[in-house]
Design a protein around this motif. Structure first.
Motif, PDB file in Angstrom:
ATOM      1  N   LEU A 154       0.844  -1.203   0.000  1.00 46.50           N
ATOM      2  CA  LEU A 154       0.000   0.000   0.000  1.00 46.50           C
ATOM      3  C   LEU A 154       0.876   1.250   0.000  1.00 46.50           C
ATOM      4  CD1 LEU A 154      -2.867  -0.826   2.560  1.00 46.50           C
ATOM      5  CD2 LEU A 154      -2.953  -0.941   0.070  1.00 46.50           C
ATOM      6  N   SER A 155       1.936   1.233   0.815  1.00 46.04           N
ATOM      7  CA  SER A 155       2.803   2.396   0.899  1.00 46.04           C
ATOM      8  C   SER A 155       3.580   2.586  -0.400  1.00 46.04           C
ATOM      9  CB  SER A 155       3.797   2.253   2.050  1.00 46.04           C
ATOM     10  OG  SER A 155       3.092   2.080   3.247  1.00 46.04           O
ATOM     11  N   LYS A 156       4.143   1.503  -0.900  1.00 47.87           N
ATOM     12  CA  LYS A 156       4.985   1.598  -2.093  1.00 47.87           C
ATOM     13  C   LYS A 156       4.185   2.094  -3.297  1.00 47.87           C
ATOM     14  CE  LYS A 156       7.899  -1.373  -4.799  1.00 47.87           C
ATOM     15  NZ  LYS A 156       7.686  -2.776  -5.139  1.00 47.87           N
ATOM     16  N   GLU A 157       2.974   1.615  -3.451  1.00 55.08           N
ATOM     17  CA  GLU A 157       2.159   1.986  -4.616  1.00 55.08           C
ATOM     18  C   GLU A 157       1.306   3.228  -4.371  1.00 55.08           C
ATOM     19  OE1 GLU A 157       2.210   0.626  -7.653  1.00 55.08           O
ATOM     20  OE2 GLU A 157       3.825  -0.703  -6.966  1.00 55.08           O
ATOM     21  N   GLU A 158       1.444   3.820  -3.204  1.00 50.63           N
ATOM     22  CA  GLU A 158       0.685   5.024  -2.850  1.00 50.63           C
ATOM     23  C   GLU A 158      -0.816   4.842  -3.037  1.00 50.63           C
ATOM     24  OE1 GLU A 158       2.527   8.197  -5.010  1.00 50.63           O
ATOM     25  OE2 GLU A 158       4.172   8.293  -3.573  1.00 50.63           O
TER      26      GLU A 158
ATOM     27  N   ARG B  77      -4.015  -1.839  10.746  1.00 45.95           N
ATOM     28  CA  ARG B  77      -2.755  -2.024  10.023  1.00 45.95           C
ATOM     29  C   ARG B  77      -2.507  -0.971   8.956  1.00 45.95           C
ATOM     30  NH1 ARG B  77      -2.051  -8.205   8.330  1.00 45.95           N
ATOM     31  NH2 ARG B  77      -0.386  -7.204   7.131  1.00 45.95           N
ATOM     32  N   ILE B  78      -3.567  -0.359   8.435  1.00 45.63           N
ATOM     33  CA  ILE B  78      -3.342   0.603   7.345  1.00 45.63           C
ATOM     34  C   ILE B  78      -3.086   2.034   7.843  1.00 45.63           C
ATOM     35  CG2 ILE B  78      -4.584  -0.715   5.569  1.00 45.63           C
ATOM     36  CD1 ILE B  78      -6.466   2.093   6.419  1.00 45.63           C
ATOM     37  N   LYS B  79      -3.149   2.220   9.161  1.00 44.60           N
ATOM     38  CA  LYS B  79      -2.984   3.563   9.735  1.00 44.60           C
ATOM     39  C   LYS B  79      -1.697   4.246   9.317  1.00 44.60           C
ATOM     40  CE  LYS B  79      -5.647   2.915  13.933  1.00 44.60           C
ATOM     41  NZ  LYS B  79      -5.550   2.416  15.296  1.00 44.60           N
ATOM     42  N   HIS B  80      -0.651   3.477   9.147  1.00 43.05           N
ATOM     43  CA  HIS B  80       0.637   4.092   8.861  1.00 43.05           C
ATOM     44  C   HIS B  80       1.017   4.013   7.394  1.00 43.05           C
ATOM     45  CE1 HIS B  80       0.942   4.745  13.069  1.00 43.05           C
ATOM     46  NE2 HIS B  80       0.751   3.460  13.311  1.00 43.05           N
ATOM     47  N   THR B  81       0.027   3.753   6.549  1.00 35.05           N
ATOM     48  CA  THR B  81       0.271   3.806   5.105  1.00 35.05           C
ATOM     49  C   THR B  81      -0.322   5.135   4.625  1.00 35.05           C
ATOM     50  OG1 THR B  81      -1.854   2.814   4.538  1.00 35.05           O
ATOM     51  CG2 THR B  81      -0.041   1.292   4.986  1.00 35.05           C
ATOM     52  N   GLY B  82      -0.378   5.342   3.327  1.00 37.81           N
ATOM     53  CA  GLY B  82      -0.928   6.606   2.818  1.00 37.81           C
ATOM     54  C   GLY B  82      -2.433   6.545   2.584  1.00 37.81           C
ATOM     55  N   VAL B  83      -3.094   5.501   3.080  1.00 38.40           N
ATOM     56  CA  VAL B  83      -4.526   5.352   2.821  1.00 38.40           C
ATOM     57  C   VAL B  83      -5.316   6.458   3.522  1.00 38.40           C
ATOM     58  CG1 VAL B  83      -6.545   3.879   3.287  1.00 38.40           C
ATOM     59  CG2 VAL B  83      -4.441   2.870   2.377  1.00 38.40           C
ATOM     60  N   LYS B  84      -6.206   7.099   2.751  1.00 38.14           N
ATOM     61  CA  LYS B  84      -6.978   8.213   3.303  1.00 38.14           C
ATOM     62  C   LYS B  84      -8.460   7.892   3.422  1.00 38.14           C
ATOM     63  CE  LYS B  84      -4.030  11.817   1.394  1.00 38.14           C
ATOM     64  NZ  LYS B  84      -3.145  10.968   0.570  1.00 38.14           N
ATOM     65  N   GLY B  85      -8.884   6.850   2.717  1.00 36.72           N
ATOM     66  CA  GLY B  85     -10.310   6.536   2.727  1.00 36.72           C
ATOM     67  C   GLY B  85     -10.573   5.039   2.713  1.00 36.72           C
ATOM     68  N   ILE B  86     -11.649   4.663   3.386  1.00 36.45           N
ATOM     69  CA  ILE B  86     -12.053   3.251   3.399  1.00 36.45           C
ATOM     70  C   ILE B  86     -13.511   3.156   2.967  1.00 36.45           C
ATOM     71  CG2 ILE B  86     -12.412   1.199   4.855  1.00 36.45           C
ATOM     72  CD1 ILE B  86     -10.314   2.261   6.777  1.00 36.45           C
ATOM     73  N   LEU B  87     -13.765   2.334   1.967  1.00 34.13           N
ATOM     74  CA  LEU B  87     -15.147   2.036   1.612  1.00 34.13           C
ATOM     75  C   LEU B  87     -15.453   0.697   2.273  1.00 34.13           C
ATOM     76  CD1 LEU B  87     -17.465   3.200  -0.013  1.00 34.13           C
ATOM     77  CD2 LEU B  87     -16.646   1.960  -2.000  1.00 34.13           C
ATOM     78  N   ASN B  88     -16.229   0.770   3.344  1.00 34.01           N
ATOM     79  CA  ASN B  88     -16.417  -0.389   4.210  1.00 34.01           C
ATOM     80  C   ASN B  88     -17.719  -1.127   3.889  1.00 34.01           C
ATOM     81  OD1 ASN B  88     -16.489  -2.180   6.353  1.00 34.01           O
ATOM     82  ND2 ASN B  88     -17.187  -0.639   7.836  1.00 34.01           N
ATOM     83  N   PHE B  89     -17.595  -2.292   3.301  1.00 34.56           N
ATOM     84  CA  PHE B  89     -18.783  -3.085   2.976  1.00 34.56           C
ATOM     85  C   PHE B  89     -19.096  -4.101   4.064  1.00 34.56           C
ATOM     86  CE2 PHE B  89     -18.009  -1.358  -1.173  1.00 34.56           C
ATOM     87  CZ  PHE B  89     -19.293  -1.188  -1.683  1.00 34.56           C
ATOM     88  N   THR B  90     -18.326  -4.104   5.143  1.00 37.27           N
ATOM     89  CA  THR B  90     -18.616  -5.045   6.229  1.00 37.27           C
ATOM     90  C   THR B  90     -19.578  -4.364   7.201  1.00 37.27           C
ATOM     91  OG1 THR B  90     -17.036  -4.423   7.957  1.00 37.27           O
ATOM     92  CG2 THR B  90     -16.158  -5.654   6.080  1.00 37.27           C
ATOM     93  N   PRO B  91     -20.317  -5.153   7.993  1.00 40.05           N
ATOM     94  CA  PRO B  91     -21.228  -4.522   8.963  1.00 40.05           C
ATOM     95  C   PRO B  91     -20.473  -3.919  10.146  1.00 40.05           C
ATOM     96  CG  PRO B  91     -21.749  -6.867   8.609  1.00 40.05           C
ATOM     97  CD  PRO B  91     -20.438  -6.612   7.953  1.00 40.05           C
ATOM     98  N   ALA B  92     -19.163  -4.128  10.245  1.00 39.84           N
ATOM     99  CA  ALA B  92     -18.407  -3.626  11.406  1.00 39.84           C
ATOM    100  C   ALA B  92     -18.296  -2.111  11.378  1.00 39.84           C
ATOM    101  CB  ALA B  92     -17.005  -4.237  11.385  1.00 39.84           C
TER     102      ALA B  92
END
Ligand code: ATP
Length: 217
Positions: free
Chosen positions: A143-147, A166-181
């Motif tokens: 995730l980090s390498k491919e931005e 786990r994704i907190k320290h990557t460059g991810v800014k958005g999550i499209l969450n399809f799980t009920p969690a």
């Protein structure tokens, strides 16, 4: 979204892709202008809201003329960063995840699922619609390498929070969450939650308790 759009209210911003898709179709069919009434009918948003939304875009419709389709299109293209591809990764290549990989949002030319992750050995190393499936153990690094900016979560609900952590320290800014969690995220990450089961249930509830007036039909 670029800086300019920060002044647009969130409710308006959410309708932008809807307007954009319709205007692209209009443009493709050769139309130069469109009235708020026509737009309203097509996108099912009342015309007063459309006029107010469009005033934020600096598009002032003229009476008897309507809105200039080209102007609006170039505004939307700029605002929605259509020229810049947003990299997306999908996590959880089950039934729903597989459907998304096959679909891959090809009609939206600014978003592309670049990679997928799973824990199932039978899926890792394969490709679906040309999207490679990697082991979850490679998540942060890739995730980090491919931005990658956005992830689509289609894992079982029980796995959703651990992956989010786990994704907190990557460059991810958005999550499209399809799980009920319901996910706990840092303030820098935006979550849009789509629970298909809840949406379906709510539609059925509304049909039962708030039936549309069909006396005109
Ligand atoms: P399938 O029919 O392939 O089992 P499903 O949608 O019914 O699909 P789910 O149990 O919802 O199955 O799992 C969706 C996908 O998420 C599966 O491919 C599964 O291997 C994967 N998965 C499960 N746990 C994790 C995890 N912790 N990280 C990543 N992927 C996971």
């Amino acid at each position: 979204m670029n800086g300019e759009t920060l002044k647009i209210p969130q409710a308006t911003a959410k309708r932008l892709p809807l307007y954009y898709r319709f205007l692209k179709n209009l443009h493709a069919s050769g139309k130069q202008r469109v009235s708020s009434a026509e737009l309203s009918e097509a996108v099912k948003v009342d015309s007063a809201t459309i006029r107010r939304d469009f005033s934020y875009f600096g598009a002032l419709g003229k009476k008897g003329y309507g809105y200039n389709v080209n102007y609006l299109l170039s505004f939307f293209r700029k605002t929605l960063d259509q020229d810049e591809v947003t990299k997306v990764a999908l996590i959880g290549v089950g039934n729903l995840g597989t459907a998304f990989l096959n679909y891959n949002f090809l009609k939206n030319n600014n978003t592309k699922i670049e990679m997928a992750f799973d824990v199932d050995k039978n899926k890792i190393g394969k490709k679906i619609s040309n999207v490679p499936i990697y082991a979850l153990s490679e998540l942060e690094e890739r995730l980090s390498k491919e931005e990658v900016a956005v992830i689509i979560l289609t894992v079982p609900a029980s796995a959703a929070q651990a992956i989010t952590d786990r994704i907190k320290h990557t460059g991810v800014k958005g999550i499209l969450n399809f799980t009920p969690a319901r996910l706990n995220v840092p303030e820098s990450i935006r979550v849009h939650h789509i629970d298909l089961a809840v949406e379906l249930q709510s539609l059925v509830y509304f049909l039962k308790h708030y039936p549309l007036d069909d006396t005109e039909n």
